[in-house]
Enzyme design. Structure first.
Site, PDB file in Angstrom:
ATOM      1  CG  ASP A 189      64.089  57.864 -19.332  1.00 47.30           C
ATOM      2  OD1 ASP A 189      64.377  58.463 -20.388  1.00 47.30           O
ATOM      3  OD2 ASP A 189      63.639  56.690 -19.307  1.00 47.30           O
ATOM      4  CG  ASN A 190      59.431  54.858 -17.950  1.00 49.79           C
ATOM      5  OD1 ASN A 190      60.267  54.826 -18.851  1.00 49.79           O
ATOM      6  ND2 ASN A 190      58.134  54.651 -18.174  1.00 49.79           N
ATOM      7  CD  GLN A 212      54.340  54.123 -27.784  1.00 47.01           C
ATOM      8  OE1 GLN A 212      55.294  53.333 -27.923  1.00 47.01           O
ATOM      9  NE2 GLN A 212      53.618  54.504 -28.795  1.00 47.01           N
ATOM     10  CB  ILE A 213      59.208  56.853 -29.514  1.00 45.14           C
ATOM     11  CG1 ILE A 213      60.108  55.630 -29.394  1.00 45.14           C
ATOM     12  CG2 ILE A 213      59.539  57.926 -28.510  1.00 45.14           C
ATOM     13  CD1 ILE A 213      61.476  55.854 -30.028  1.00 45.14           C
ATOM     14  CE1 TYR A 244      55.300  59.086 -30.931  1.00 48.99           C
ATOM     15  CE2 TYR A 244      55.081  59.879 -33.190  1.00 48.99           C
ATOM     16  CZ  TYR A 244      55.777  59.828 -31.992  1.00 48.99           C
ATOM     17  OH  TYR A 244      56.946  60.554 -31.858  1.00 48.99           O
ATOM     18  CE  LYS A 277      55.193  62.669 -29.354  1.00 49.03           C
ATOM     19  NZ  LYS A 277      56.077  63.069 -28.257  1.00 49.03           N
ATOM     20  CB  VAL A 280      63.978  53.343 -41.251  1.00 47.50           C
ATOM     21  CG1 VAL A 280      64.161  54.814 -41.538  1.00 47.50           C
ATOM     22  CG2 VAL A 280      64.338  52.548 -42.471  1.00 47.50           C
ATOM     23  CG  PHE A 293      58.037  47.130 -43.649  1.00 48.15           C
ATOM     24  CD1 PHE A 293      57.640  45.808 -43.557  1.00 48.15           C
ATOM     25  CD2 PHE A 293      58.924  47.631 -42.711  1.00 48.15           C
ATOM     26  CE1 PHE A 293      58.111  44.991 -42.531  1.00 48.15           C
ATOM     27  CE2 PHE A 293      59.399  46.831 -41.689  1.00 48.15           C
ATOM     28  CZ  PHE A 293      58.994  45.506 -41.597  1.00 48.15           C
ATOM     29  CD  GLU A 305      55.935  53.129 -43.863  1.00 48.34           C
ATOM     30  OE1 GLU A 305      57.067  53.480 -43.551  1.00 48.34           O
ATOM     31  OE2 GLU A 305      55.698  52.195 -44.657  1.00 48.34           O
TER      32      GLU A 305
HETATM   33  N1  LIG Z   1      63.084  60.056 -33.045  1.00 54.47           N
HETATM   34  C1  LIG Z   1      62.304  60.765 -33.872  1.00 54.47           C
HETATM   35  O1  LIG Z   1      62.443  60.710 -35.089  1.00 54.47           O
HETATM   36  C2  LIG Z   1      61.245  61.686 -33.290  1.00 54.47           C
HETATM   37  C3  LIG Z   1      60.483  62.472 -34.171  1.00 54.47           C
HETATM   38  C4  LIG Z   1      59.500  63.316 -33.653  1.00 54.47           C
HETATM   39  C5  LIG Z   1      59.299  63.379 -32.281  1.00 54.47           C
HETATM   40  N2  LIG Z   1      60.033  62.600 -31.449  1.00 54.47           N
HETATM   41  C6  LIG Z   1      59.774  62.680 -30.010  1.00 54.47           C
HETATM   42  O2  LIG Z   1      60.990  62.982 -29.335  1.00 54.47           O
HETATM   43  C7  LIG Z   1      60.969  62.372 -28.038  1.00 54.47           C
HETATM   44  C8  LIG Z   1      62.215  61.527 -27.813  1.00 54.47           C
HETATM   45  O3  LIG Z   1      62.243  60.485 -28.785  1.00 54.47           O
HETATM   46  P1  LIG Z   1      63.491  59.486 -28.909  1.00 54.47           P
HETATM   47  O4  LIG Z   1      63.599  59.092 -30.331  1.00 54.47           O
HETATM   48  O5  LIG Z   1      64.673  60.059 -28.209  1.00 54.47           O
HETATM   49  O6  LIG Z   1      62.932  58.218 -28.107  1.00 54.47           O
HETATM   50  P2  LIG Z   1      63.564  57.320 -26.943  1.00 54.47           P
HETATM   51  O7  LIG Z   1      62.686  56.126 -26.753  1.00 54.47           O
HETATM   52  O8  LIG Z   1      65.018  57.083 -27.180  1.00 54.47           O
HETATM   53  O9  LIG Z   1      63.403  58.279 -25.669  1.00 54.47           O
HETATM   54  C9  LIG Z   1      62.209  58.366 -24.944  1.00 54.47           C
HETATM   55  C10 LIG Z   1      62.553  58.154 -23.465  1.00 54.47           C
HETATM   56  O10 LIG Z   1      61.355  58.319 -22.684  1.00 54.47           O
HETATM   57  C11 LIG Z   1      61.345  57.330 -21.669  1.00 54.47           C
HETATM   58  N3  LIG Z   1      59.930  57.126 -21.320  1.00 54.47           N
HETATM   59  C12 LIG Z   1      58.978  56.578 -22.107  1.00 54.47           C
HETATM   60  N4  LIG Z   1      57.786  56.617 -21.476  1.00 54.47           N
HETATM   61  C13 LIG Z   1      58.001  57.204 -20.270  1.00 54.47           C
HETATM   62  C14 LIG Z   1      57.152  57.527 -19.170  1.00 54.47           C
HETATM   63  N5  LIG Z   1      55.839  57.244 -19.188  1.00 54.47           N
HETATM   64  N6  LIG Z   1      57.715  58.117 -18.077  1.00 54.47           N
HETATM   65  C15 LIG Z   1      59.031  58.389 -18.049  1.00 54.47           C
HETATM   66  N7  LIG Z   1      59.886  58.115 -19.055  1.00 54.47           N
HETATM   67  C16 LIG Z   1      59.364  57.522 -20.154  1.00 54.47           C
HETATM   68  C17 LIG Z   1      62.027  56.116 -22.271  1.00 54.47           C
HETATM   69  O11 LIG Z   1      62.600  55.264 -21.287  1.00 54.47           O
HETATM   70  C18 LIG Z   1      63.098  56.766 -23.159  1.00 54.47           C
HETATM   71  O12 LIG Z   1      64.337  56.909 -22.470  1.00 54.47           O
HETATM   72  C19 LIG Z   1      59.658  61.586 -27.954  1.00 54.47           C
HETATM   73  O13 LIG Z   1      58.682  62.394 -27.319  1.00 54.47           O
HETATM   74  C20 LIG Z   1      59.287  61.369 -29.411  1.00 54.47           C
HETATM   75  O14 LIG Z   1      57.891  61.213 -29.588  1.00 54.47           O
HETATM   76  C21 LIG Z   1      61.004  61.759 -31.911  1.00 54.47           C
END
Ligand SMILES: NC(=O)c1ccc[n+]([C@@H]2O[C@H](COP(=O)([O-])OP(=O)(O)OC[C@H]3O[C@@H](n4cnc5c(N)ncnc54)[C@H](O)[C@@H]3O)[C@@H](O)[C@H]2O)c1
Length: 307
Positions: free
Chosen positions: A31-32, A75-76, A141, A145, A184, A201, A268
């Site tokens: 993780d970065n 990036q989320i 985004y 995916k 949210v 929103f 949205e």
């Molecule tokens: N939270 C949701 O509702 C949801 C829904 C669908 C999909 N996802 C997917 O699930 C995954 C995790 O989401 P989350 O909610 O835990 O997000 P989060 O931001 O808590 O976790 C993502 C992690 O990835 C790390 N990161 C980001 N870019 C990076 C890179 N280039 N190299 C290394 N590390 C990197 C960040 O530091 C972070 O710790 C993501 O791929 C997201 O797209 C999340």
């Protein structure tokens, strides 16, 4: 099994890393820390603070003898992806592509990818949407995916890389990051604790399918099995409006925060819910935590001042 959890310092990834350790796997987290935190990485996991695009990732895979990759680093922020599509694609497409290339170069046997059922379908023709619903992503985004899903099929055809794509609906729970798709819930919990109004929103009639992180973790443990291959929705099949969510949180918290409305966000999606029948039929998975139970747990987490 030796498992690499990318994004394991973040919300969903840290829960998965913990569950994998409990299931007696050897876990490495990469993780970065752009959004995650070192403290979230569970004890017992090896940790590398490294970007997906770092050339050193190949050596990590070799050194840790990685057999399976659970890919959650991304990036989320949907908002950020709209503001800067190039930044989003660099992290979520190029970063993932480099990881995939490293995975085949090291003979990794299984790749699990966190995709989004809440966003790849776009405005749905039917509710809940099955995996065969047309994909009409509305934001960079979601486009990224879906693009990765196509790359996975390429790596499967050409390099025999086995994979499972999990298309999550909106994931919420303890440890949640407020920038993500179900951000949210985290934002409302934080504002309730601070005694601030909850700001919606638009008119609040937009709906989402909220799934607890505990249920998502269970789907990930199934996805690591060699026989779990292909694309699966992970959601509840139920729609909840953002207004109803805000009202539930106000009620559950016992606070008297007001609900206010702001200008809608133009990109949205209006409604979303996804059908989990395929994962249920294939592996018996179903959501177990009710929305109310999940929200109560999340409120408890955010009311603890140390977070
Ligand atoms: N939270 C949701 O509702 C949801 C829904 C669908 C999909 N996802 C997917 O699930 C995954 C995790 O989401 P989350 O909610 O835990 O997000 P989060 O931001 O808590 O976790 C993502 C992690 O990835 C790390 N990161 C980001 N870019 C990076 C890179 N280039 N190299 C290394 N590390 C990197 C960040 O530091 C972070 O710790 C993501 O791929 C997201 O797209 C999340």
């Amino acid at each position: 099994m030796n498992i690499l959890v990318t994004g394991g310092a973040g919300f969903i990834g840290s829960h998965i890393a913990r569950a994998c350790l409990e299931a007696h796997h050897k876990v490495t987290v990469l993780d970065n820390l752009s959004a995650g935190s070192r403290e979230a990485v569970p004890q017992g996991a090896a940790f590398y603070q490294m970007d997906l695009r770092d050339p050193e990732v190949l050596n990590v895979l070799k050194k840790e003898k990685i057999e399976a990759i659970n890919h959650h680093a991304a990036q989320i922020s949907v908002h950020q992806s709209v503001a800067d599509p190039v930044f989003d694609a660099n992290s979520n497409i190029i970063g993932t592509l480099q990881l995939l290339q490293n995975a085949v170069d090291c003979g990794v046997r299984k790749f699990v990818f966190a995709s989004t059922g809440g966003a790849v379908y776009g405005e749905q023709d039917c509710f809940p949407a099955g995996e065969d619903h047309p994909c009409r992503p509305l934001t960079p985004y979601a486009i990224a995916k879906l693009c990765v899903e196509h790359y996975l099929a390429f790596y499967r055809r050409n390099f025999d890389l086995n994979y499972a794509v999990l298309r999550y609906s909106n994931v919420f729970g303890p440890g949640q990051n407020s920038h993500g798709e179900a951000g949210v819930v985290a934002i409302f919990c934080q504002r309730l604790n601070a005694g601030k109004p909850l700001v919606i929103f638009g008119d609040g009639g937009q709906t989402r399918d909220f799934i607890s992180v505990q249920d998502v973790v269970k789907a990930n443990l199934l996805a690591l099995k060699p026989e779990c291959l292909g694309t699966f929705n992970v959601g509840t099949g139920k729609e909840t409006s953002v207004k109803a969510l805000a009202e539930s949180l106000v009620k559950l918290s016992g606070r008297n925060s007001k609900i206010e409305f702001a200008a809608p966000r133009h990109y949205e999606q209006r409604r979303s819910s996804i059908d989990y029948g395929k994962l249920n039929k294939s592996f018996g998975w179903k959501p177990e935590l009710s929305l109310e139970e999940g929200l109560s747990e999340t409120l408890d987490y955010f009311s603890n001042e140390t977070h």
